[in-house]
Design a protein around this motif. Structure first.
Motif, mmCIF file in Angstrom:
data_model
loop_
_atom_site.group_PDB
_atom_site.id
_atom_site.type_symbol
_atom_site.label_atom_id
_atom_site.label_comp_id
_atom_site.label_asym_id
_atom_site.label_seq_id
_atom_site.Cartn_x
_atom_site.Cartn_y
_atom_site.Cartn_z
ATOM 1 N N GLY A 63 29.141 16.402 21.863
ATOM 2 C CA GLY A 63 29.693 17.127 23.013
ATOM 3 C C GLY A 63 29.373 16.421 24.317
ATOM 4 O O GLY A 63 30.240 16.277 25.192
ATOM 5 N N LEU A 64 28.138 15.969 24.453
ATOM 6 C CA LEU A 64 27.731 15.269 25.676
ATOM 7 C C LEU A 64 28.494 13.955 25.839
ATOM 8 O O LEU A 64 28.910 13.605 26.953
ATOM 9 C CB LEU A 64 26.228 14.996 25.655
ATOM 10 N N ILE A 66 31.477 13.161 24.656
ATOM 11 C CA ILE A 66 32.889 13.407 24.984
ATOM 12 C C ILE A 66 33.025 13.883 26.434
ATOM 13 O O ILE A 66 33.882 13.405 27.169
ATOM 14 C CB ILE A 66 33.508 14.431 23.997
ATOM 15 N N SER A 67 32.139 14.789 26.845
ATOM 16 C CA SER A 67 32.251 15.331 28.200
ATOM 17 C C SER A 67 31.816 14.318 29.262
ATOM 18 O O SER A 67 32.291 14.353 30.389
ATOM 19 C CB SER A 67 31.412 16.597 28.328
ATOM 20 N N GLY A 68 30.909 13.441 28.897
ATOM 21 C CA GLY A 68 30.425 12.450 29.846
ATOM 22 C C GLY A 68 29.285 12.956 30.707
ATOM 23 O O GLY A 68 28.791 12.237 31.573
ATOM 24 N N TRP A 69 28.834 14.169 30.447
ATOM 25 C CA TRP A 69 27.728 14.744 31.215
ATOM 26 C C TRP A 69 26.411 14.130 30.741
ATOM 27 O O TRP A 69 26.169 14.063 29.554
ATOM 28 C CB TRP A 69 27.713 16.270 31.033
ATOM 29 N N ARG B 33 30.636 19.049 37.002
ATOM 30 C CA ARG B 33 29.575 19.394 36.055
ATOM 31 C C ARG B 33 29.922 20.694 35.329
ATOM 32 O O ARG B 33 29.717 20.828 34.131
ATOM 33 C CB ARG B 33 28.252 19.544 36.812
ATOM 34 N N LYS B 35 32.885 21.792 34.776
ATOM 35 C CA LYS B 35 33.964 21.487 33.824
ATOM 36 C C LYS B 35 33.381 20.874 32.559
ATOM 37 O O LYS B 35 33.778 21.196 31.440
ATOM 38 C CB LYS B 35 34.955 20.501 34.452
ATOM 39 N N ASN B 36 32.419 19.957 32.751
ATOM 40 C CA ASN B 36 31.795 19.303 31.594
ATOM 41 C C ASN B 36 31.074 20.318 30.718
ATOM 42 O O ASN B 36 31.156 20.254 29.487
ATOM 43 C CB ASN B 36 30.799 18.235 32.062
ATOM 44 N N LEU B 37 30.373 21.250 31.386
ATOM 45 C CA LEU B 37 29.676 22.285 30.619
ATOM 46 C C LEU B 37 30.660 23.134 29.831
ATOM 47 O O LEU B 37 30.399 23.516 28.697
ATOM 48 C CB LEU B 37 28.847 23.166 31.557
ATOM 49 N N ARG B 39 33.489 22.102 28.714
ATOM 50 C CA ARG B 39 33.966 21.298 27.581
ATOM 51 C C ARG B 39 32.979 21.355 26.424
ATOM 52 O O ARG B 39 33.340 21.488 25.264
ATOM 53 C CB ARG B 39 34.150 19.832 28.011
ATOM 54 N N ILE B 40 31.685 21.227 26.761
ATOM 55 C CA ILE B 40 30.649 21.274 25.713
ATOM 56 C C ILE B 40 30.677 22.636 25.023
ATOM 57 O O ILE B 40 30.625 22.715 23.794
ATOM 58 C CB ILE B 40 29.256 21.000 26.321
ATOM 59 N N CYS B 43 33.427 22.773 22.641
ATOM 60 C CA CYS B 43 33.135 22.026 21.408
ATOM 61 C C CYS B 43 32.329 22.894 20.437
ATOM 62 O O CYS B 43 32.626 22.971 19.250
ATOM 63 C CB CYS B 43 32.350 20.758 21.720
ATOM 64 N N PHE B 44 31.284 23.554 20.979
ATOM 65 C CA PHE B 44 30.447 24.411 20.133
ATOM 66 C C PHE B 44 31.263 25.559 19.541
ATOM 67 O O PHE B 44 31.148 25.880 18.370
ATOM 68 C CB PHE B 44 29.279 24.981 20.944
#
Lengths: 147, 241
Positions: A63-64, A66-69, B33, B35-37, B39-40, B43-44
């Motif tokens: 997940g990290l 893919i997201s790039g965070w 950030r 948005k990234n969270l 996305r994660i 995924c979960f």
């Protein structure tokens, strides 16, 4: 530009593979316990601990990536993890231990092919980690000092 | 907390009353950030939604003619082991794991254990040992168990000197041994071993020990030595369903 495209490809490939690998292990945790045990490197409690935590770690890292965070940390940890897998597989293979790879399916035996595949993924993760750390360092050095 | 927005900067009072200045770039970073969270989290969520409670499995089950060396054919779980008497890993698996499975699960009627011969080409004495073991099985399950124990425990010795019969004889009485020698003349033994090997090839067995666990109509394949503590967890989970 080419490096940025390559970075995205590596992130996507590694992230997707890690999520898929974690997913296959979460679907049958007992089979994955047996796969970890077949390496003959850990006592039973260690096997259970690794088998129960590793799939979640893989999904989180995927997940990290893919997201790039927190990319540089995720990429570095992924490289470290793949290096660890590669080491364990090499030790088992060199020692003649008949072990289940436990990589993506629970029926795959350790072979030169699995070692080559893991080496490739390790190289990808390592180059991604180096690139993301360098990029971050370059960004910091190019930012003017506010003081 | 109060937020005042200007053209390019935002000012936020923190809990201590200090005024914090945020540039438009900072807000963009925060939004990125978030948005990234998201996305994660997605995924979960996808993993949880996609992962069914069951498990991936083959549908093949042990052949109907298989003899349970422990337990009954009607047992809810079947373990089919492809093994080689000269293989050290098979020895460790049998002595360290399968003997306990035989006494604690098979004898209780929970598991049927099937042993298949899969002598590898790299082990010159393995086919002979397999013949003795099969002949012992014709005498009875107790004799098979005694011969298998003896073959695995003395593996280092007979693998070196090739005296398989001596190891077998140490486990049986003289009368049983003479019956065993008679049984060895039966051509069906070689045919059964050949059938086991062919079955192993069909099931893509390439190493020993390889075992198949069948329960609830599903078969799972595993390769290598597994500790009893780990295998028993899996068996318990299957029996609990």
């Amino acid at each position: 530009m080419a490096l940025r495209i390559l970075e995205r490809i590596f992130r996507l490939v590694l992230g997707t593979l890690f999520i898929y690998a974690g997913y296959t292990k979460l679907r049958n945790p007992f089979l994955f316990e047996m796969a970890v045990d077949s390496y003959r490197l850990l006592p039973a409690t260690g096997v259970i601990l690794v088998a129960r935590s590793l799939p979640w770690l893989e999904v989180a890292l995927g997940g990290l990536l893919i997201s790039g965070w927190k990319l540089r940390y995720a990429a570095a940890f992924t490289a470290l993890l793949l290096g660890g897998f590669l080491g364990a597989m090499a030790v088992a293979y060199a020692g003649g231990v008949e072990a289940n790879c436990g990589c993506f399916s629970m029926e795959e035996r350790i072979s030169p092919l699995t070692l080559a595949r893991d080496s490739l993924l390790f190289a990808m993760a390592l180059s991604l980690a180096v690139y993301s750390w360098k990029k971050q360092t370059a960004q910091f050095s190019s930012t003017p000092n506010p003081g | 907390m109060a937020v005042e927005c200007e053209k390019f900067h935002s000012y936020v009072y923190n809990s201590e009353g200090h005024l914090l200045k945020f540039s438009a770039t900072s807000w963009r970073a925060i939004r990125k950030r978030e948005k990234n969270l998201m996305r994660i989290a997605f995924c979960f969520l996808a993993i949880f939604l996609l992962a069914p409670a069951g498990e991936s499995a083959q549908t093949a089950s042990p052949a109907a003619d298989a003899v349970c060396v422990g337990g009954k054919a009607s047992a809810p779980v079947k373990i089919e082991v492809f093994s080689d008497y000269q293989c050290p890993s098979c020895r460790d698996f049998y002595l360290g794991t399968m003997r306990s499975v035989l006494t604690k699960y098979a004898d209780a009627g929970k598991v049927c254990v099937i042993y298949r011969e899969f002598p590898l080409n790299i082990h010159p004495h393995a086919p002979e040992a397999a013949r003795y073991a099969h002949a012992a099985l014709q005498l009875g399950l107790r004799q098979w168990s005694q011969v298998t124990d003896a073959l695995f425990m003395a593996q280092d010795r007979w693998a070196q000197d090739g005296k398989v019969e001596a190891a077998v004889a140490s486990a049986l009485t003289k009368e049983e041994m003479s019956r065993l020698r008679e049984a060895l003349k039966d051509p069906a033994i070689d045919a059964t071993i050949a059938r086991d090997i062919e079955l192993g090839r069909q099931k893509q067995v390439t190493a020993t020990p390889t075992f198949f666990i069948t329960a609830n109509g599903k078969t799972e394949k595993a390769v290598g030595v597994v500790q009893y503590a780990i295998l028993s967890r899996y068996l318990d989970s299957l029996l609990a369903r």
